[in-house]
Design a protein around this motif. Structure first.
Motif, PDB file in Angstrom:
ATOM      1  N   LYS A 161       0.829  -1.207   0.000  1.00 59.56           N
ATOM      2  CA  LYS A 161       0.000   0.000   0.000  1.00 59.56           C
ATOM      3  C   LYS A 161       0.865   1.260   0.000  1.00 59.56           C
ATOM      4  O   LYS A 161       0.565   2.230  -0.702  1.00 59.56           O
ATOM      5  CB  LYS A 161      -0.928  -0.025   1.219  1.00 59.56           C
ATOM      6  CG  LYS A 161      -1.896   1.129   1.277  1.00 59.56           C
ATOM      7  CD  LYS A 161      -2.824   1.000   2.469  1.00 59.56           C
ATOM      8  CE  LYS A 161      -3.765   2.183   2.563  1.00 59.56           C
ATOM      9  NZ  LYS A 161      -4.616   2.106   3.749  1.00 59.56           N
ATOM     10  N   GLU A 162       1.928   1.238   0.782  1.00 56.19           N
ATOM     11  CA  GLU A 162       2.831   2.390   0.830  1.00 56.19           C
ATOM     12  C   GLU A 162       3.531   2.597  -0.513  1.00 56.19           C
ATOM     13  O   GLU A 162       3.701   3.727  -0.965  1.00 56.19           O
ATOM     14  CB  GLU A 162       3.864   2.229   1.952  1.00 56.19           C
ATOM     15  CG  GLU A 162       3.269   2.312   3.345  1.00 56.19           C
ATOM     16  CD  GLU A 162       2.649   3.660   3.652  1.00 56.19           C
ATOM     17  OE1 GLU A 162       3.288   4.698   3.398  1.00 56.19           O
ATOM     18  OE2 GLU A 162       1.512   3.683   4.166  1.00 56.19           O
ATOM     19  N   ILE A 163       3.914   1.486  -1.147  1.00 57.20           N
ATOM     20  CA  ILE A 163       4.563   1.583  -2.460  1.00 57.20           C
ATOM     21  C   ILE A 163       3.589   2.158  -3.482  1.00 57.20           C
ATOM     22  O   ILE A 163       3.934   3.058  -4.246  1.00 57.20           O
ATOM     23  CB  ILE A 163       5.111   0.207  -2.910  1.00 57.20           C
ATOM     24  CG1 ILE A 163       6.307  -0.193  -2.032  1.00 57.20           C
ATOM     25  CG2 ILE A 163       5.509   0.233  -4.390  1.00 57.20           C
ATOM     26  CD1 ILE A 163       6.796  -1.614  -2.229  1.00 57.20           C
ATOM     27  N   GLU A 164       2.354   1.653  -3.477  1.00 58.59           N
ATOM     28  CA  GLU A 164       1.334   2.147  -4.407  1.00 58.59           C
ATOM     29  C   GLU A 164       1.033   3.630  -4.187  1.00 58.59           C
ATOM     30  O   GLU A 164       0.797   4.371  -5.140  1.00 58.59           O
ATOM     31  CB  GLU A 164       0.044   1.333  -4.273  1.00 58.59           C
ATOM     32  CG  GLU A 164       0.154  -0.071  -4.826  1.00 58.59           C
ATOM     33  CD  GLU A 164      -1.075  -0.926  -4.515  1.00 58.59           C
ATOM     34  OE1 GLU A 164      -2.154  -0.347  -4.220  1.00 58.59           O
ATOM     35  OE2 GLU A 164      -0.952  -2.152  -4.552  1.00 58.59           O
ATOM     36  N   ALA A 165       1.065   4.063  -2.933  1.00 59.89           N
ATOM     37  CA  ALA A 165       0.773   5.454  -2.600  1.00 59.89           C
ATOM     38  C   ALA A 165       1.964   6.379  -2.892  1.00 59.89           C
ATOM     39  O   ALA A 165       1.833   7.595  -2.810  1.00 59.89           O
ATOM     40  CB  ALA A 165       0.379   5.574  -1.131  1.00 59.89           C
ATOM     41  N   LYS A 166       3.093   5.762  -3.194  1.00 58.62           N
ATOM     42  CA  LYS A 166       4.321   6.517  -3.468  1.00 58.62           C
ATOM     43  C   LYS A 166       4.708   7.439  -2.308  1.00 58.62           C
ATOM     44  O   LYS A 166       5.217   8.547  -2.502  1.00 58.62           O
ATOM     45  CB  LYS A 166       4.209   7.285  -4.777  1.00 58.62           C
ATOM     46  CG  LYS A 166       3.972   6.386  -5.979  1.00 58.62           C
ATOM     47  CD  LYS A 166       4.068   7.144  -7.279  1.00 58.62           C
ATOM     48  CE  LYS A 166       3.722   6.306  -8.481  1.00 58.62           C
ATOM     49  NZ  LYS A 166       4.386   5.063  -8.661  1.00 58.62           N
ATOM     50  N   SER A 167       4.435   6.954  -1.092  1.00 60.35           N
ATOM     51  CA  SER A 167       4.816   7.706   0.106  1.00 60.35           C
ATOM     52  C   SER A 167       6.332   7.633   0.266  1.00 60.35           C
ATOM     53  O   SER A 167       7.017   6.874  -0.433  1.00 60.35           O
ATOM     54  CB  SER A 167       4.137   7.109   1.339  1.00 60.35           C
ATOM     55  OG  SER A 167       4.694   5.829   1.626  1.00 60.35           O
ATOM     56  N   ALA A 168       6.861   8.406   1.195  1.00 60.64           N
ATOM     57  CA  ALA A 168       8.307   8.365   1.468  1.00 60.64           C
ATOM     58  C   ALA A 168       8.720   6.951   1.865  1.00 60.64           C
ATOM     59  O   ALA A 168       9.722   6.427   1.370  1.00 60.64           O
ATOM     60  CB  ALA A 168       8.662   9.366   2.553  1.00 60.64           C
ATOM     61  N   ASP A 169       7.933   6.327   2.763  1.00 62.26           N
ATOM     62  CA  ASP A 169       8.224   4.945   3.147  1.00 62.26           C
ATOM     63  C   ASP A 169       8.106   4.024   1.938  1.00 62.26           C
ATOM     64  O   ASP A 169       8.930   3.130   1.747  1.00 62.26           O
ATOM     65  CB  ASP A 169       7.263   4.462   4.242  1.00 62.26           C
ATOM     66  CG  ASP A 169       7.633   4.973   5.624  1.00 62.26           C
ATOM     67  OD1 ASP A 169       8.801   5.359   5.842  1.00 62.26           O
ATOM     68  OD2 ASP A 169       6.737   4.982   6.494  1.00 62.26           O
ATOM     69  N   GLY A 170       7.074   4.254   1.137  1.00 63.07           N
ATOM     70  CA  GLY A 170       6.852   3.419  -0.040  1.00 63.07           C
ATOM     71  C   GLY A 170       8.014   3.456  -1.003  1.00 63.07           C
ATOM     72  O   GLY A 170       8.411   2.426  -1.567  1.00 63.07           O
ATOM     73  N   LYS A 171       8.585   4.629  -1.209  1.00 65.44           N
ATOM     74  CA  LYS A 171       9.740   4.752  -2.100  1.00 65.44           C
ATOM     75  C   LYS A 171      10.939   3.988  -1.542  1.00 65.44           C
ATOM     76  O   LYS A 171      11.676   3.333  -2.282  1.00 65.44           O
ATOM     77  CB  LYS A 171      10.077   6.223  -2.319  1.00 65.44           C
ATOM     78  CG  LYS A 171       9.032   6.942  -3.160  1.00 65.44           C
ATOM     79  CD  LYS A 171       9.305   8.423  -3.252  1.00 65.44           C
ATOM     80  CE  LYS A 171       8.175   9.107  -4.030  1.00 65.44           C
ATOM     81  NZ  LYS A 171       8.311  10.559  -4.041  1.00 65.44           N
ATOM     82  N   LYS A 172      11.112   4.082  -0.227  1.00 69.03           N
ATOM     83  CA  LYS A 172      12.202   3.342   0.428  1.00 69.03           C
ATOM     84  C   LYS A 172      11.968   1.833   0.299  1.00 69.03           C
ATOM     85  O   LYS A 172      12.876   1.077  -0.049  1.00 69.03           O
ATOM     86  CB  LYS A 172      12.293   3.759   1.900  1.00 69.03           C
ATOM     87  CG  LYS A 172      13.404   3.083   2.671  1.00 69.03           C
ATOM     88  CD  LYS A 172      13.540   3.649   4.069  1.00 69.03           C
ATOM     89  CE  LYS A 172      12.547   3.003   4.995  1.00 69.03           C
ATOM     90  NZ  LYS A 172      12.751   3.319   6.410  1.00 69.03           N
TER      91      LYS A 172
END
Length: 170
Positions: free
Chosen positions: A40-51
């Motif tokens: 979900k974080e990756i899909e949202a392209k959040s800072a955590d998701g990018k990491k």
């Protein structure tokens, strides 16, 4: 928050997702899926998701310590009427168990689903030994309904007592 925390462990094809669904439906536990949180974080392209995406692109697993803040946020976001939490697929080893216990507290019960050919067994063995007094190990190479029926007595006791005063049957 005084709600039971159940860890459900097992390798690929052990039926974790099916048992999680059955427990959620029957007992109203909140399902916590760390891998889905990462997705979900990756899909949202959040800072955590990018990491997380960069870690996965390197062919590595996102460390549980990096995921736990998301788990904590989900747990803390639940207010009132919580029957319990069901953590799906973790811990896989002693280091992850320590992270979970340090951050979320000791589990109330562990459900370990065994299947032949589980490559994670070696790593998870130490976890199961450490928590043997609260671990229910089940042969998961049976019909999912049979496995669930083996879980029911301990889940019933867990829900009734809302704590660790359970007797793990095997």
């Amino acid at each position: 928050m005084n709600a039971p925390i159940v860890w459900i462990m097992g390798g690929p094809n052990s039926g974790k997702d099916v048992q999680v669904q059955k427990i959620v439906e029957k007992y109203g536990f909140t399902h916590i899926d760390p891998n889905a949180m990462v997705d979900k974080e990756i899909e949202a392209k959040s800072a955590d998701g990018k990491k997380f995406e960069a870690i996965r692109k390197d062919g590595k697993e996102v460390p549980l310590a990096d995921i736990v803040p998301l788990v904590e946020k989900q747990i803390m976001g639940q207010r009132g009427g919580i029957n319990g939490f069901l953590l799906n697929g973790y811990p896989r080893n002693e280091a992850e168990a320590k992270v979970l216990e340090d951050r979320l507290g000791q589990p109330t019960m562990i459900i370990a689903l065994d299947v032949q050919g589980d490559t994670n067994k070696k790593e998870s063995k130490a976890v199961l030994q450490k928590y043997s007094n609260i671990t229910m190990q089940l042969n998961a190479e049976r019909d999912a309904n049979e496995v669930f029926e083996d879980l029911v007595p301990n889940m019933e006791t867990l829900v009734k007592n809302r704590g660790p005063q359970i007797s793990i049957g095997r």
